[in-house]
Scaffold this active site. Structure first.
Site, PDB file in Angstrom:
ATOM      1  N   ARG A   1      -7.886  -4.614  -2.926  1.00 32.55           N
ATOM      2  CA  ARG A   1      -7.510  -3.468  -3.769  1.00 32.55           C
ATOM      3  C   ARG A   1      -8.504  -3.309  -4.902  1.00 32.55           C
ATOM      4  O   ARG A   1      -8.241  -3.707  -6.029  1.00 32.55           O
ATOM      5  CB  ARG A   1      -6.104  -3.677  -4.340  1.00 32.55           C
ATOM      6  CG  ARG A   1      -5.043  -3.767  -3.298  1.00 32.55           C
ATOM      7  CD  ARG A   1      -3.642  -3.884  -3.883  1.00 32.55           C
ATOM      8  NE  ARG A   1      -2.764  -4.392  -2.857  1.00 32.55           N
ATOM      9  CZ  ARG A   1      -2.302  -3.667  -1.841  1.00 32.55           C
ATOM     10  NH1 ARG A   1      -2.614  -2.396  -1.758  1.00 32.55           N
ATOM     11  NH2 ARG A   1      -1.527  -4.208  -0.929  1.00 32.55           N
TER      12      ARG A   1
ATOM     13  N   CYS B   1       0.829  -1.212   0.000  1.00 31.12           N
ATOM     14  CA  CYS B   1       0.000   0.000   0.000  1.00 31.12           C
ATOM     15  C   CYS B   1       0.860   1.257   0.000  1.00 31.12           C
ATOM     16  O   CYS B   1       0.556   2.231  -0.691  1.00 31.12           O
ATOM     17  CB  CYS B   1      -0.934   0.023   1.206  1.00 31.12           C
ATOM     18  SG  CYS B   1      -2.097  -1.346   1.232  1.00 31.12           S
TER      19      CYS B   1
HETATM   20  C1  BEZ Z   1       0.557  -4.657   1.854  1.00 29.44           C
HETATM   21  O1  BEZ Z   1       1.765  -4.893   1.771  1.00 29.44           O
HETATM   22  O2  BEZ Z   1       0.086  -3.587   1.468  1.00 29.44           O
HETATM   23  C2  BEZ Z   1      -0.330  -5.722   2.392  1.00 29.44           C
HETATM   24  C3  BEZ Z   1       0.072  -7.031   2.285  1.00 29.44           C
HETATM   25  C4  BEZ Z   1      -0.746  -8.026   2.814  1.00 29.44           C
HETATM   26  C5  BEZ Z   1      -1.960  -7.696   3.427  1.00 29.44           C
HETATM   27  C6  BEZ Z   1      -2.354  -6.377   3.503  1.00 29.44           C
HETATM   28  C7  BEZ Z   1      -1.541  -5.386   2.981  1.00 29.44           C
END
Ligand code: BEZ
Length: 216
Positions: free
Chosen positions: A132, A55
């Site tokens: 997402r 993110c």
């Molecule tokens: C992330 O790296 O943004 C992420 C990875 C796994 C679950 C939620 C967010």
């Protein structure tokens, strides 16, 4: 084993052509209402959580391309279940670490009311994190495209811009955008619905697979 076959996947609730459900919420730029964005393009997108690696890379990449979205008269609006104060702390960290200020709004949705209305979380899901999802909303408030990526795969900002360019070009020229279309490439004409034109075409594909020529 987790049998999820009967659980509606995120993104399943809304369809292309639906009016985006309106909402009012707190955000990092103050209270906002989705319908106030009518008249402009809007990309509404959810992310699983603040302070997570993928993110963070998405927000840095989007903030760096903010001018490109602005040039296309398209606003960005992010959303997650995290609190407003978590959003603030994350944006401060991003500013300090990556030297970029995220100025587009991030909505807080701690009760999941918005996330559920948009199908960003499954109604039956125990995990409150949104996936997402990305909604491309046109100036009339209609959902024109949507994408849904898992938490562990980041979105492509060039692809988000390409989708936006494609939708805007389709509208401007009443045309079709072919595979791998990029801004500046020829668009396609819609196929004829007139049998005389089918028989009059100079070759077998000329009535349904044809460039706009100089028309775009
Ligand atoms: C992330 O790296 O943004 C992420 C990875 C796994 C679950 C939620 C967010």
């Amino acid at each position: 084993m987790d049998d999820r076959t009967s659980i509606a996947p995120p993104c399943a609730g809304l369809r292309i052509g639906d009016v985006a459900p309106d909402f009012e919420a707190r955000s990092t730029i103050g209270p906002i209402r989705l319908s106030a964005y009518r008249g402009r393009w809007l990309i509404l997108f959810s992310h699983p959580a603040d302070f997570t690696p993928v993110c963070t890379t998405e927000f840095v990449a989007l903030a760096r391309e903010a001018a490109a979205f602005d040039a296309r008269d398209c606003a960005l609006m992010a959303l997650s279940v995290d609190s407003l104060f978590s959003h603030f702390a994350w944006l401060r960290m991003i500013r300090d670490r990556f030297s970029i200020e995220v100025r587009f709004p991030i909505v807080e949705d701690p009760t999941l009311v918005i996330g559920r209305a948009f199908g960003m979380v499954s109604a039956q899901d125990n995990d409150s994190a949104t996936v997402r999802t990305t909604f491309f909303v046109d100036p009339k408030g209609v959902i024109r495209a949507m994408t849904c990526y898992p938490a562990n795969l980041g979105r492509s900002v060039p692809e988000m811009l390409r989708i936006l360019d494609g939708l805007q070009a389709i509208d401007a020229h009443g045309a079709l955008a072919p595979a791998n279309w990029q801004q500046g490439d020829p668009l396609l004409k819609a196929p004829t619905d007139d049998l005389d034109e089918v028989f009059a075409a100079s070759d077998a594909t000329g009535w349904f697979l044809r460039d706009m020529g100089g028309e775009n």
